[in-house]
Design a protein around this motif. Structure first.
Motif, PDB file in Angstrom:
ATOM      1  N   ARG A 121       0.817  -1.215   0.000  1.00 49.53           N
ATOM      2  CA  ARG A 121       0.000   0.000   0.000  1.00 49.53           C
ATOM      3  C   ARG A 121       0.849   1.263   0.000  1.00 49.53           C
ATOM      4  N   GLU A 122       2.054   1.227   0.598  1.00 51.12           N
ATOM      5  CA  GLU A 122       2.909   2.412   0.592  1.00 51.12           C
ATOM      6  C   GLU A 122       3.361   2.744  -0.822  1.00 51.12           C
ATOM      7  N   VAL A 123       3.649   1.700  -1.624  1.00 48.68           N
ATOM      8  CA  VAL A 123       4.038   1.916  -3.018  1.00 48.68           C
ATOM      9  C   VAL A 123       2.843   2.443  -3.806  1.00 48.68           C
ATOM     10  N   ALA A 124       1.678   1.832  -3.596  1.00 46.99           N
ATOM     11  CA  ALA A 124       0.475   2.275  -4.299  1.00 46.99           C
ATOM     12  C   ALA A 124       0.141   3.715  -3.938  1.00 46.99           C
ATOM     13  N   LYS A 125       0.209   4.034  -2.661  1.00 48.75           N
ATOM     14  CA  LYS A 125      -0.132   5.376  -2.211  1.00 48.75           C
ATOM     15  C   LYS A 125       0.839   6.413  -2.761  1.00 48.75           C
ATOM     16  N   ALA A 126       2.143   6.149  -2.672  1.00 49.16           N
ATOM     17  CA  ALA A 126       3.133   7.096  -3.171  1.00 49.16           C
ATOM     18  C   ALA A 126       3.007   7.286  -4.680  1.00 49.16           C
ATOM     19  N   SER A 127       2.727   6.206  -5.398  1.00 54.67           N
ATOM     20  CA  SER A 127       2.585   6.289  -6.854  1.00 54.67           C
ATOM     21  C   SER A 127       1.391   7.162  -7.231  1.00 54.67           C
ATOM     22  N   MET A 128       0.273   6.944  -6.549  1.00 53.06           N
ATOM     23  CA  MET A 128      -0.918   7.740  -6.839  1.00 53.06           C
ATOM     24  C   MET A 128      -0.689   9.217  -6.527  1.00 53.06           C
ATOM     25  N   VAL A 129      -0.109   9.496  -5.368  1.00 48.42           N
ATOM     26  CA  VAL A 129       0.083  10.896  -4.967  1.00 48.42           C
ATOM     27  C   VAL A 129       1.060  11.596  -5.898  1.00 48.42           C
ATOM     28  N   LEU A 130       2.091  10.887  -6.378  1.00 51.70           N
ATOM     29  CA  LEU A 130       3.024  11.495  -7.321  1.00 51.70           C
ATOM     30  C   LEU A 130       2.309  11.903  -8.605  1.00 51.70           C
ATOM     31  N   VAL A 131       1.454  11.021  -9.112  1.00 61.40           N
ATOM     32  CA  VAL A 131       0.676  11.348 -10.314  1.00 61.40           C
ATOM     33  C   VAL A 131      -0.249  12.525 -10.041  1.00 61.40           C
ATOM     34  N   PHE A 132      -0.903  12.523  -8.885  1.00 60.00           N
ATOM     35  CA  PHE A 132      -1.848  13.595  -8.569  1.00 60.00           C
ATOM     36  C   PHE A 132      -1.141  14.941  -8.432  1.00 60.00           C
TER      37      PHE A 132
END
Length: 246
Positions: free
Chosen positions: A164-175
């Motif tokens: 989830r940390e990878v998923a969360k960081a990836s999403m926030v970077l895109v956002f």
């Protein structure tokens, strides 16, 4: 009485919606735009709601940029680049769309993300180039039109069995990249006004507090609970927006 040209009731709605969406962002990794824009669009013009969400998304994202770059999946950088290139066309369409139609379409965008997250989890491997390209294009167009890069991006990461940390960081970077593109497009199209920037900056401390509280709660839940929470957030946002329109 007005604040930066906005009535007190509009500012009040913005404060409550901003705190709630920032808390969800801290916990889920997304939700700032998906929750905030549909609510703000009921009190402000849709294009104003989108631009305020973009300013807030960029400012909070920059406070975490080192962690995001270090933790995000490589695909996030590819998607972010595509989003930057495709945001302006989406905002150009929003500028000429009647407000009631825009509000309805924005609510449907949130609903589509909810449905996508409910699909069975996929393998953790990074999707192919075409999938990644389409995700970036859709996210960019939706960033411009609805201020919501999340509907294509959230299923791309949350729907896979990755930490989830990878998923969360990836999403926030895109956002964060999407927010910068949205602001730049608003300036280029002449829809970004000083009063929107002033209101967004006034709301930023609320984002900091809500996001910090959400991050604190993140460490207390399991990955499965986190994914369920992500689906519930998307569902609540979309159905609330649709009910309000009806």
């Amino acid at each position: 009485m007005e604040i930066a040209g906005f009535a007190l009731w509009q500012v009040g709605i913005a404060l409550v919606a901003t705190f709630a969406s920032a808390y969800v962002r801290g916990l889920a990794g997304f939700g700032l735009a998906i929750l905030l824009v549909p609510v703000l669009a009921l009190a402000l013009k849709p294009v104003e709601a989108v631009l305020i969400a973009n300013v807030l998304g960029l400012t909070i994202g920059l406070t975490e940029i080192r962690h995001l770059i270090r933790t995000a999946e490589k695909s996030a950088f590819h998607i972010a680049g595509i989003v930057i290139l495709t945001t302006a066309p989406g905002m150009a369409v929003l500028a000429i769309t009647p407000a009631p139609v825009a509000r309805f379409l924005i609510a449907l965008v949130a609903l589509s993300a909810f449905i996508a997250v409910l699909l069975p989890p996929r393998a953790p491997e990074m999707p192919g180039r075409i999938n990644t390209l389409l995700t970036g294009v859709a996210s960019g167009l939706l960033t411009g039109f609805a201020g919501m890069p999340g509907p294509p991006v959230v299923p791309y990461y949350v729907g896979r069995a990755i930490p989830r940390e990878v998923a969360k960081a990836s999403m926030v970077l895109v956002f964060t990249a999407a927010s910068s593109a949205g602001i730049a497009s608003g300036v280029a199209l002449g829809t970004m006004h000083w009063r929107l920037l002033l209101l967004a900056l006034a709301l930023f401390p609320v984002v900091l507090v809500g996001n910090a509280l959400g991050r604190r709660a993140l460490g207390k839940i399991s990955d499965r609970a986190w994914r369920i929470f992500a689906a519930v957030v998307l569902g609540a946002a979309s159905f609330a927006a649709l009910l309000k329109l009806i």
